[in-house]
Design a protein around this motif. Structure first.
Motif, PDB file in Angstrom:
ATOM      1  N   TYR A   1       0.854  -1.182   0.000  1.00  0.00           N
ATOM      2  CA  TYR A   1       0.000   0.000   0.000  1.00  0.00           C
ATOM      3  C   TYR A   1       0.892   1.234   0.000  1.00  0.00           C
ATOM      4  CZ  TYR A   1      -3.851   3.086   0.795  1.00  0.00           C
ATOM      5  OH  TYR A   1      -4.782   4.085   0.635  1.00  0.00           O
ATOM      6  N   LEU A   2       0.815   2.038  -1.055  1.00  0.00           N
ATOM      7  CA  LEU A   2       1.698   3.195  -1.170  1.00  0.00           C
ATOM      8  C   LEU A   2       0.875   4.476  -1.091  1.00  0.00           C
ATOM      9  CD1 LEU A   2       3.814   1.893  -4.188  1.00  0.00           C
ATOM     10  CD2 LEU A   2       4.448   1.837  -1.775  1.00  0.00           C
ATOM     11  N   PRO A   3       0.734   5.042   0.091  1.00  0.00           N
ATOM     12  CA  PRO A   3      -0.088   6.247   0.219  1.00  0.00           C
ATOM     13  C   PRO A   3       0.572   7.439  -0.479  1.00  0.00           C
ATOM     14  CG  PRO A   3       1.020   5.776   2.281  1.00  0.00           C
ATOM     15  CD  PRO A   3       1.342   4.646   1.366  1.00  0.00           C
ATOM     16  N   HIS A   4      -0.240   8.216  -1.136  1.00  0.00           N
ATOM     17  CA  HIS A   4       0.294   9.344  -1.911  1.00  0.00           C
ATOM     18  C   HIS A   4       0.114  10.655  -1.145  1.00  0.00           C
ATOM     19  CE1 HIS A   4       0.897  12.016  -5.377  1.00  0.00           C
ATOM     20  NE2 HIS A   4       1.662  11.023  -5.790  1.00  0.00           N
ATOM     21  N   PRO A   5       1.082  11.567  -1.269  1.00  0.00           N
ATOM     22  CA  PRO A   5       0.966  12.829  -0.523  1.00  0.00           C
ATOM     23  C   PRO A   5      -0.281  13.651  -0.855  1.00  0.00           C
ATOM     24  CG  PRO A   5       2.891  12.849  -1.994  1.00  0.00           C
ATOM     25  CD  PRO A   5       2.391  11.450  -1.932  1.00  0.00           C
ATOM     26  N   THR A   6      -0.865  13.481  -2.063  1.00  0.00           N
ATOM     27  CA  THR A   6      -2.058  14.259  -2.399  1.00  0.00           C
ATOM     28  C   THR A   6      -3.287  13.769  -1.637  1.00  0.00           C
ATOM     29  OG1 THR A   6      -2.458  12.756  -4.223  1.00  0.00           O
ATOM     30  CG2 THR A   6      -1.376  14.845  -4.757  1.00  0.00           C
ATOM     31  N   GLY A   7      -3.200  12.594  -1.010  1.00  0.00           N
ATOM     32  CA  GLY A   7      -4.336  12.127  -0.228  1.00  0.00           C
ATOM     33  C   GLY A   7      -5.156  11.048  -0.930  1.00  0.00           C
ATOM     34  N   SER A   8      -4.873  10.775  -2.209  1.00  0.00           N
ATOM     35  CA  SER A   8      -5.610   9.702  -2.873  1.00  0.00           C
ATOM     36  C   SER A   8      -4.657   8.929  -3.769  1.00  0.00           C
ATOM     37  CB  SER A   8      -6.771  10.251  -3.690  1.00  0.00           C
ATOM     38  OG  SER A   8      -6.308  11.235  -4.579  1.00  0.00           O
ATOM     39  N   GLU A   9      -4.896   7.616  -3.878  1.00  0.00           N
ATOM     40  CA  GLU A   9      -3.995   6.768  -4.637  1.00  0.00           C
ATOM     41  C   GLU A   9      -4.770   5.586  -5.200  1.00  0.00           C
ATOM     42  OE1 GLU A   9      -2.813   7.521  -1.310  1.00  0.00           O
ATOM     43  OE2 GLU A   9      -4.404   6.301  -0.473  1.00  0.00           O
ATOM     44  N   ALA A  10      -4.272   5.052  -6.316  1.00  0.00           N
ATOM     45  CA  ALA A  10      -4.888   3.846  -6.870  1.00  0.00           C
ATOM     46  C   ALA A  10      -4.351   2.640  -6.105  1.00  0.00           C
ATOM     47  CB  ALA A  10      -4.565   3.730  -8.344  1.00  0.00           C
ATOM     48  N   LEU A  11      -5.200   1.622  -5.960  1.00  0.00           N
ATOM     49  CA  LEU A  11      -4.808   0.450  -5.179  1.00  0.00           C
ATOM     50  C   LEU A  11      -4.311  -0.665  -6.096  1.00  0.00           C
ATOM     51  CD1 LEU A  11      -7.939   0.550  -2.868  1.00  0.00           C
ATOM     52  CD2 LEU A  11      -5.681   1.450  -2.373  1.00  0.00           C
ATOM     53  N   THR A  12      -3.739  -0.250  -7.236  1.00  0.00           N
ATOM     54  CA  THR A  12      -3.336  -1.198  -8.275  1.00  0.00           C
ATOM     55  C   THR A  12      -2.413  -2.302  -7.764  1.00  0.00           C
ATOM     56  OG1 THR A  12      -3.284   0.810  -9.595  1.00  0.00           O
ATOM     57  CG2 THR A  12      -2.637  -1.214 -10.686  1.00  0.00           C
ATOM     58  N   LYS A  13      -1.446  -1.919  -6.939  1.00  0.00           N
ATOM     59  CA  LYS A  13      -0.417  -2.895  -6.557  1.00  0.00           C
ATOM     60  C   LYS A  13      -0.687  -3.545  -5.203  1.00  0.00           C
ATOM     61  CE  LYS A  13       3.044  -0.431  -9.209  1.00  0.00           C
ATOM     62  NZ  LYS A  13       4.012   0.686  -9.125  1.00  0.00           N
ATOM     63  N   VAL A  14      -1.751  -3.114  -4.536  1.00  0.00           N
ATOM     64  CA  VAL A  14      -2.017  -3.641  -3.195  1.00  0.00           C
ATOM     65  C   VAL A  14      -2.398  -5.123  -3.273  1.00  0.00           C
ATOM     66  CG1 VAL A  14      -3.497  -3.435  -1.169  1.00  0.00           C
ATOM     67  CG2 VAL A  14      -2.809  -1.390  -2.429  1.00  0.00           C
ATOM     68  N   GLU A  15      -1.907  -5.896  -2.323  1.00  0.00           N
ATOM     69  CA  GLU A  15      -2.300  -7.316  -2.248  1.00  0.00           C
ATOM     70  C   GLU A  15      -2.225  -7.778  -0.803  1.00  0.00           C
ATOM     71  OE1 GLU A  15       0.497  -9.966  -4.109  1.00  0.00           O
ATOM     72  OE2 GLU A  15       2.075  -8.468  -3.978  1.00  0.00           O
ATOM     73  N   PHE A  16      -2.701  -9.001  -0.580  1.00  0.00           N
ATOM     74  CA  PHE A  16      -2.581  -9.589   0.754  1.00  0.00           C
ATOM     75  C   PHE A  16      -1.397 -10.538   0.763  1.00  0.00           C
ATOM     76  CE2 PHE A  16      -7.008  -8.269   0.782  1.00  0.00           C
ATOM     77  CZ  PHE A  16      -7.112  -7.697   2.033  1.00  0.00           C
ATOM     78  N   LYS A  17      -0.647 -10.482   1.841  1.00  0.00           N
ATOM     79  CA  LYS A  17       0.537 -11.364   1.945  1.00  0.00           C
ATOM     80  C   LYS A  17       0.119 -12.809   2.080  1.00  0.00           C
ATOM     81  CE  LYS A  17       2.732  -8.799   5.034  1.00  0.00           C
ATOM     82  NZ  LYS A  17       3.602  -8.006   5.837  1.00  0.00           N
TER      83      LYS A  17
END
Lengths: 335, 537
Positions: free
Chosen positions: B521-537
């Motif tokens: 999960y890569l939070p972006h400084p603008t406050g919104s981000e796409a969850l494209t790369k998020v996964e569960f370990k």
């Protein structure tokens, strides 16, 4: 009876009409411009002016009011300033969610409250009486906010009995038909989902039920004590009638009228006053819909929302008045 | 008859209650583990994201509200994109671009083979369609489009024309150079929508979004949940990792944390700093820090006495102990602010010395200004929590205490948020707390937006006006050479520092909390981000 009912229903019209005037006046008196709120912190003066015009908020207040009433008479509750959606369609899921929650809460409050009151009265000055009335006192004075969070912590996080927030398992969502999930899941034969919905209802409905339950318990106890002193109860007991019948058949019937009044009032209050419960338990109900509308100065939503709640409130009062007749045949609405 | 009815009523009430109780006790037995499992078993590829408020629209250009973009970032893509965790400009739907020497023409080569969720092709015509739609609108319909200087036909409008050179080449012709142009294009509101869907749904497009992003829209239950599912035809091989994303509204921060602890949601934003220890103490949870791009400040309305006097404003700057505020209310998770923008933004002037916390100096300045005996003012505290100001009322109390030591009596006031912004914009406050989260990582988005005289009436709440600063900021808007631009912004910060229309307080690090098994999960400084790369370990 029939004419009385019709007359009562007709008399709702001026009441509700008066409501529209009061609500309209009050919300337009609050400072804060919807255009400013809609555009947020990014707004420039020009864009605020433009949006105010687009929303028709620059017109004189009486024109806005007549426009609103005119739409209302055509069954149109207006358009939300914030979401631009028709309120007629938007409001129903919220109303249904609150209705379901309130109904369950009221049933809990009545069943537990009335019975606790009866038992307290019957065994007055016993340990149960003191204990129940102490609980009732705590119940009335407990801030729902705190109670709700404590319930979540205790029953959900520590004991793992219930979910903390929402109406459903979002990973397996309910397909809404009536938006009353208890009914929807049954219609679809999804008993697993029904159980989940019930579990989601437990904590918020108990939190919401606390205050009316306490009030109903105290009221029932007081009126029951009164009734039980009367001669006919003494006669009934002397005849050797079983206690259960003395209480539930003879005493309760005479004690129930004031309790009914309280129940009616409390139901109305719950409908409008569920905001805190709905906020803590993430319940997508009318209380929060209205609260958000107030924050956003979403005039049409505030107006229509309050009007609907007011209508339900007076309807409940009417129902309570009519119920009196069934409970106590001495009451007659002839003229 | 009546007796019977009443009896029936009583009995049915009892029956229902028994039934309810029965249901509960039945499920109680195994609820503990069962519930948690039930809510998360069917393979871990559904992410539930808990947040404080609902979206107002799912058409990103139609709103300025942050909650909306958290969702639309996943549905729509922009021509250019920011870096994963910064605001550098990277290829998005446009693979390459060239800029003419005069800075008036931008040519973009678009990615080929990309499809919208409705199966139509993404191409140059689609880009032209979107920009035409926006520029023909107004502040009501497409508020963020004003980043391009206004709308079609307006004097300040920067984009003269957008044309399709061929199927996959788009050219933007500008009326004058706009330095943050590329950064603007990467902002979430400018996500490219399917022209077919926009025409099909019309006004209802706000509820039926169709873009090219990693996730497709499924369902929106207002004030409750928004469900998205994987876009199987996504152009990035192997992405997104998740099958489903559900955005869920839980307004109350503590309740949201309870839901996270209980496994009903997998990630939450808006964690109170004071709850950080709770999360760290739970071995099933983790903290995620959002890179900081904000400023929380104490504004001094420069048109009102005594803050029309620069010396007084400087004195107040000396009188506030930022470090103790940060330790007490931000759990140490904030940097004391020196300038009106955070140091991560290009053009930040690190040569500026902060006003040291020095009460003697403050008193001396007040004496020099003729306020030896001090004065009394109202200090307005925000009624809401924001990432840059989680506990405004308490911070106000600390400031009040500090000010009392230099003879300034501050009466803390507050009013509900809509009215607060309204009054602030009109300059009705003496001293007030506010803040800002950056849109695009450009210094213009902080300095011009918050402190230029053009912004009085909107975001320049301290009503600060300085002609020299205005000239510098306007020049910087059209200057395309980065080094020169940075120099101009450094100069601007010097002017602002000396004039001291604010006490810059903090740049905070907003916190999120997540289940331990949430990865990438890569939070972006603008406050919104796409969850494209998020996964569960």
């Amino acid at each position: 009876m029939f004419t009385y009912t019709v007359r009562r229903i007709l008399s709702l019209i001026p009441v509700l009409f008066g409501m529209t005037i009061i609500v309209f006046a009050i919300i337009h008196a609050i400072p804060g411009n919807p255009a400013q709120v809609i555009l947020g912190q990014r707004a420039t003066q020009e864009s605020i002016a433009l949006v105010t015009k687009e929303l028709g908020l620059d017109r004189p207040w009486y024109i806005q009011y007549f426009d609103y009433i005119n739409k209302l008479l055509h069954g149109d509750l207006g358009t939300s300033l914030r979401t631009r959606g028709p309120i007629n369609e938007e409001i129903w899921p919220f109303l249904a969610a609150t209705f379901e929650l309130t109904l369950v809460a009221m049933i809990i409050a009545i069943v537990i409250g009335v019975n606790a009151g009866i038992i307290s009265a019957w065994f007055s000055k016993s340990w149960f009486d003191y204990f129940a009335m102490l609980l009732a006192l705590i119940g009335v004075s407990m801030p729902i906010f705190w109670l709700g969070l404590m319930m979540q912590w205790g029953f959900a996080n520590e004991l793992g009995l219930f979910p903390t927030t929402g109406r459903e398992n979002v990973r397996d969502p309910v397909t809404a038909i009536t938006n009353l999930y208890l009914i929807d899941t049954l219609i679809q034969g999804r008993f697993d989902q029904f159980a989940t919905v019930v579990k989601h209802l437990v904590l918020p409905s108990f939190a919401l039920a606390t205050i009316p339950m306490a009030i109903i318990a105290r009221m029932t106890r007081a009126t029951m004590l009164e009734v039980m002193k009367s001669d006919y109860i003494r006669t009934a007991r002397a005849k050797g009638l079983r206690m259960f019948w003395v209480v539930y058949k003879h005493s309760l019937k005479n004690a129930v009228i004031p309790v009914l009044t309280v129940i009616g009032l409390q139901t109305g209050l719950l409908l409008g006053g569920a905001i805190l419960t709905e906020t803590i338990f993430g319940w997508p109900g009318i209380g929060r819909y209205l609260y958000d509308a107030i924050l956003y100065r979403d005039y049409p939503v505030i107006q229509s929302g309050i009007l609907i709640i007011a209508a339900i409130f007076v309807l409940i009062n009417l129902i309570v008045d009519l119920l009196y007749v069934f409970v106590d045949p001495r009451i007659k609405y002839t003229k | 008859m009546r007796k019977k009815t009443f009896k029936l009523l009583l009995i049915s009430l009892l029956a229902i209650s028994m039934f309810l109780v029965g249901c509960n006790s039945k499920t109680n037995e195994k609820a503990g583990s069962n519930d948690n499992n039930n809510e998360s078993t069917p393979k871990k590829d559904t992410l539930v994201y808990g947040r404080g408020g609902d979206s107002t629209s799912l058409d990103p250009i139609s709103t300025t509200e942050g909650e909306t973009f958290k969702v639309t970032e996943n549905i729509f893509e922009t021509l250019l994109e920011y870096g994963d965790q910064d605001t550098t400009v990277n290829p998005g739907l446009a693979e390459k671009w060239t800029v003419s020497d005069d800075g008036l023409s931008y040519t973009f080569n678009l990615r080929q083979g990309v499809k919208f969720h409705d199966g139509t092709d993404f191409n140059a015509e689609a880009v032209v369609f979107n920009f035409d739609r926006w520029m023909n609108g107004n502040a009501d319909s497409f508020p963020y489009y004003s980043m391009f200087g206004g709308y079609k036909g307006e004097e300040g409008h920067v984009i003269k024309e957008v044309k399709a050179v061929d199927d996959y080449t788009v050219q933007f012709v500008l009326t004058r150079p706009q330095a943050p142009f590329l950064k603007n294009l990467a902002m979430s509101p400018f996500g490219i929508a399917s022209p077919t869907a926009v025409e099909k749904y019309g006004d209802k497009f706000r509820e039926n979004p169709v873009g090219t992003g990693p996730f497709k829209f499924v369902e929106w239950k207002q004030n409750d949940t928004i469900t998205l599912e994987k876009n199987p035809d996504y152009w990035q091989e192997g992405l997104p990792k998740l099958n489903k994303v559900i955005f869920r509204v839980i307004p109350e921060n503590t309740a949201r944390l309870n839901s996270l602890t209980n496994g009903e949601i997998d990630i939450m934003d808006g964690l109170n700093n004071s709850d950080e220890a709770t999360v760290l103490g739970n071995d099933k949870l983790q903290i995620i820090e959002r890179p900081s791009m904000n400023v929380g400040y104490l504004g001094l309305t420069t048109t009102r006495k005594p803050f029309d006097n620069k010396l007084v404003r400087q004195a107040i700057n000396h009188a506030i102990d930022k470090k103790s505020i940060i330790d007490a209310f931000y759990g140490g998770k904030a940097d004391p602010a020196v300038n009106p923008m955070p140091s991560s933004i290009e053009g930040y002037n690190d040569a500026i010395e902060p006003y040291p916390y020095d009460l003697d100096k403050a008193k001396a300045l007040l004496k020099e200004a003729g306020y030896e005996k001090g004065f009394e003012i109202d200090l307005w505290a925000m009624p809401v929590a924001r990432p840059y100001m989680p506990e405004a009322q308490k911070v106000a109390e600390v400031i009040q205490e500090s000010l009392s030591q230099i003879g300034v009596k501050a009466n803390i006031q507050s009013v509900e948020w809509a009215t607060y912004l309204d009054k602030a914009a009109k300059g009705e406050f003496d001293m007030f707390m506010l803040g800002w989260t950056g849109d695009n990582g450009d210094p213009d988005n902080f300095l011009y937006t918050l402190l230029d005289k053009d912004s009085i009436g909107s975001n320049n709440y301290s009503q600060y006006s300085n002609d020299e600063l205005h000239d510098v900021l306007i020049q910087a808007q059209t200057e395309t050479e980065q080094a020169k631009r940075n120099d101009l912004y450094k100069k601007a910060q010097e002017i602002i520092h000396d004039d001291a229309p604010w006490v810059p307080l903090v740049h905070s690090t907003p916190l999120l909390a997540a289940a331990k098994d949430v990865a990438n999960y890569l939070p972006h400084p603008t406050g919104s981000e796409a969850l494209t790369k998020v996964e569960f370990k």
